[in-house]
Design a protein around this motif. Structure first.
Motif, mmCIF file in Angstrom:
data_model
loop_
_atom_site.group_PDB
_atom_site.id
_atom_site.type_symbol
_atom_site.label_atom_id
_atom_site.label_comp_id
_atom_site.label_asym_id
_atom_site.label_seq_id
_atom_site.Cartn_x
_atom_site.Cartn_y
_atom_site.Cartn_z
ATOM 1 N N ARG A 7 0.845 -1.264 0.037
ATOM 2 C CA ARG A 7 -0.128 0.040 0.066
ATOM 3 C C ARG A 7 1.069 1.280 0.096
ATOM 4 N N SER A 8 2.220 1.191 0.682
ATOM 5 C CA SER A 8 3.082 2.425 0.722
ATOM 6 C C SER A 8 3.491 2.575 -0.656
ATOM 7 N N ALA A 9 3.748 1.543 -1.378
ATOM 8 C CA ALA A 9 4.424 1.701 -2.611
ATOM 9 C C ALA A 9 3.106 2.098 -3.725
ATOM 10 N N ILE A 10 2.064 1.796 -3.525
ATOM 11 C CA ILE A 10 0.740 2.385 -4.335
ATOM 12 C C ILE A 10 0.491 3.495 -4.005
ATOM 13 N N ALA A 11 0.629 4.213 -2.646
ATOM 14 C CA ALA A 11 0.396 5.344 -2.235
ATOM 15 C C ALA A 11 1.676 6.440 -3.253
ATOM 16 N N LYS A 12 2.618 5.903 -3.205
ATOM 17 C CA LYS A 12 3.702 6.780 -3.920
ATOM 18 C C LYS A 12 3.564 6.826 -5.293
ATOM 19 N N GLN A 13 3.226 5.791 -5.651
ATOM 20 C CA GLN A 13 2.775 5.869 -7.137
ATOM 21 C C GLN A 13 1.735 6.680 -7.611
ATOM 22 N N LEU A 14 0.811 6.797 -6.781
ATOM 23 C CA LEU A 14 -0.384 7.758 -6.889
ATOM 24 C C LEU A 14 -0.333 9.072 -6.482
ATOM 25 N N GLY A 15 0.945 9.339 -5.777
ATOM 26 C CA GLY A 15 1.196 10.643 -5.262
ATOM 27 C C GLY A 15 0.323 11.371 -4.005
ATOM 28 N N ILE A 16 -0.019 10.182 -3.301
ATOM 29 C CA ILE A 16 -0.958 10.646 -2.151
ATOM 30 C C ILE A 16 -0.200 10.396 -0.924
ATOM 31 N N VAL A 17 -0.441 10.780 0.463
ATOM 32 C CA VAL A 17 0.333 10.797 1.400
ATOM 33 C C VAL A 17 0.532 9.235 1.925
ATOM 34 N N SER A 18 -0.826 8.732 2.034
ATOM 35 C CA SER A 18 -0.727 7.244 2.317
ATOM 36 C C SER A 18 -2.133 6.551 2.083
ATOM 37 N N LEU A 19 -2.048 5.287 1.938
ATOM 38 C CA LEU A 19 -3.036 4.521 1.484
ATOM 39 C C LEU A 19 -3.358 3.576 2.765
ATOM 40 N N GLU A 20 -4.124 3.962 3.783
ATOM 41 C CA GLU A 20 -4.366 3.390 4.865
ATOM 42 C C GLU A 20 -4.833 1.997 4.839
ATOM 43 N N ALA A 21 -5.771 1.824 3.786
ATOM 44 C CA ALA A 21 -6.448 0.604 3.666
ATOM 45 C C ALA A 21 -7.005 0.568 1.898
ATOM 46 N N LEU A 22 -6.732 -1.018 1.643
ATOM 47 C CA LEU A 22 -7.157 -1.148 0.385
ATOM 48 C C LEU A 22 -7.620 -2.653 0.310
ATOM 49 N N SER A 23 -9.079 -2.759 -0.141
ATOM 50 C CA SER A 23 -9.220 -4.176 -0.433
ATOM 51 C C SER A 23 -10.398 -4.076 -1.759
ATOM 52 N N ALA A 24 -10.191 -5.105 -2.411
ATOM 53 C CA ALA A 24 -11.169 -5.165 -3.758
ATOM 54 C C ALA A 24 -11.657 -6.558 -3.877
ATOM 55 N N GLU A 25 -13.048 -6.698 -4.169
ATOM 56 C CA GLU A 25 -13.362 -7.953 -4.778
ATOM 57 C C GLU A 25 -13.804 -7.640 -5.925
ATOM 58 N N VAL A 26 -13.241 -8.596 -6.926
ATOM 59 C CA VAL A 26 -13.269 -8.666 -8.379
ATOM 60 C C VAL A 26 -13.561 -10.057 -9.094
ATOM 61 N N PHE A 27 -14.484 -9.808 -9.932
ATOM 62 C CA PHE A 27 -15.130 -10.887 -10.669
ATOM 63 C C PHE A 27 -14.854 -10.908 -12.107
ATOM 64 N N LEU A 28 -14.206 -11.806 -12.595
ATOM 65 C CA LEU A 28 -13.965 -12.055 -13.942
ATOM 66 C C LEU A 28 -14.920 -13.044 -14.538
ATOM 67 N N THR A 29 -15.430 -12.906 -15.766
ATOM 68 C CA THR A 29 -16.429 -13.482 -16.498
ATOM 69 C C THR A 29 -15.874 -13.610 -18.122
ATOM 70 N N SER A 30 -16.189 -14.711 -18.686
ATOM 71 C CA SER A 30 -15.674 -14.957 -20.229
ATOM 72 C C SER A 30 -16.671 -13.907 -20.915
ATOM 73 N N TRP A 31 -15.963 -13.114 -21.898
ATOM 74 C CA TRP A 31 -16.647 -12.304 -22.773
ATOM 75 C C TRP A 31 -15.966 -12.432 -24.232
ATOM 76 N N LEU A 32 -16.643 -12.611 -25.086
ATOM 77 C CA LEU A 32 -16.161 -12.829 -26.364
ATOM 78 C C LEU A 32 -14.907 -13.670 -26.233
#
Length: 179
Positions: A34-59
């Protein structure tokens, strides 16, 4: 549908895995990541990050949809104070492999794109979907480029009264100090 599988960060999923059935992932980068992502995005810090991602077939590619939740710390553009902002965002996109006959053909000068229509699919460089990359990209889209702390008011500094190029010289003592 089964619960999401917690995947390591960064996360890439081969299109062939999506072809075999829907993939549901939960992504949570470590504090160091998260610290590396914050640096990449130019923000002070990224205190939390979570994602739920759903991939389905398309074409011959995949449809990628998800929800990301984050707590970002940015610097207020009006007061220069750091403050935390919660982000809760949904995203949806489609991806195709580079060799796909369904990939959009780039035509220079084509202004016929429908601004209210769906975005054209992303064309992948290979046969894998960079899931964590899309999470970061959509987090970046949610960031305010001019963040303002709630209640912060920008106060315009007073304009200088005299704008003459000689105004700065008036305050100087130009007497000869030899005596």
């Amino acid at each position: 549908m089964a619960d999401p599988v917690t995947a390591p960060w960064p996360c890439e999923i081969p299109l062939s895995q999506v072809d075999r059935g829907a993939v549901k992932l939960r992504l949570e980068p470590s504090e160091e990541q998260r610290s590396a992502i914050a640096k990449q995005l130019g923000i002070v810090s990224l205190e939390a990050l979570s994602a739920e991602v759903f991939l389905t077939s398309w074409l011959d590619g995949a449809e990628v949809s998800g929800v990301l939740r984050a707590r970002v710390v940015q610097t207020c553009s009006a007061t220069a104070d750091d403050f935390e902002t919660p982000i809760d965002a949904r995203f949806n996109l489609r991806v195709l492999p580079a060799n796909s006959e369904n990939a959009p053909q780039e035509e220079f000068g084509d202004l016929g794109a429908d601004p209210d229509g769906d975005d054209p699919p992303d064309v992948l460089e290979g046969q894998t979907v960079d899931v964590s990359g899309y999470v970061i990209e959509h987090l970046a889209l949610e960031l305010d480029p001019f963040p303002r702390k709630p209640g912060a008011v920008f106060v315009q500094p007073p304009e200088p009264v005299e704008l003459s190029p000689f105004a700065a010289l008036k305050g100087l003592n130009l007497k000869d100090d030899q005596g």
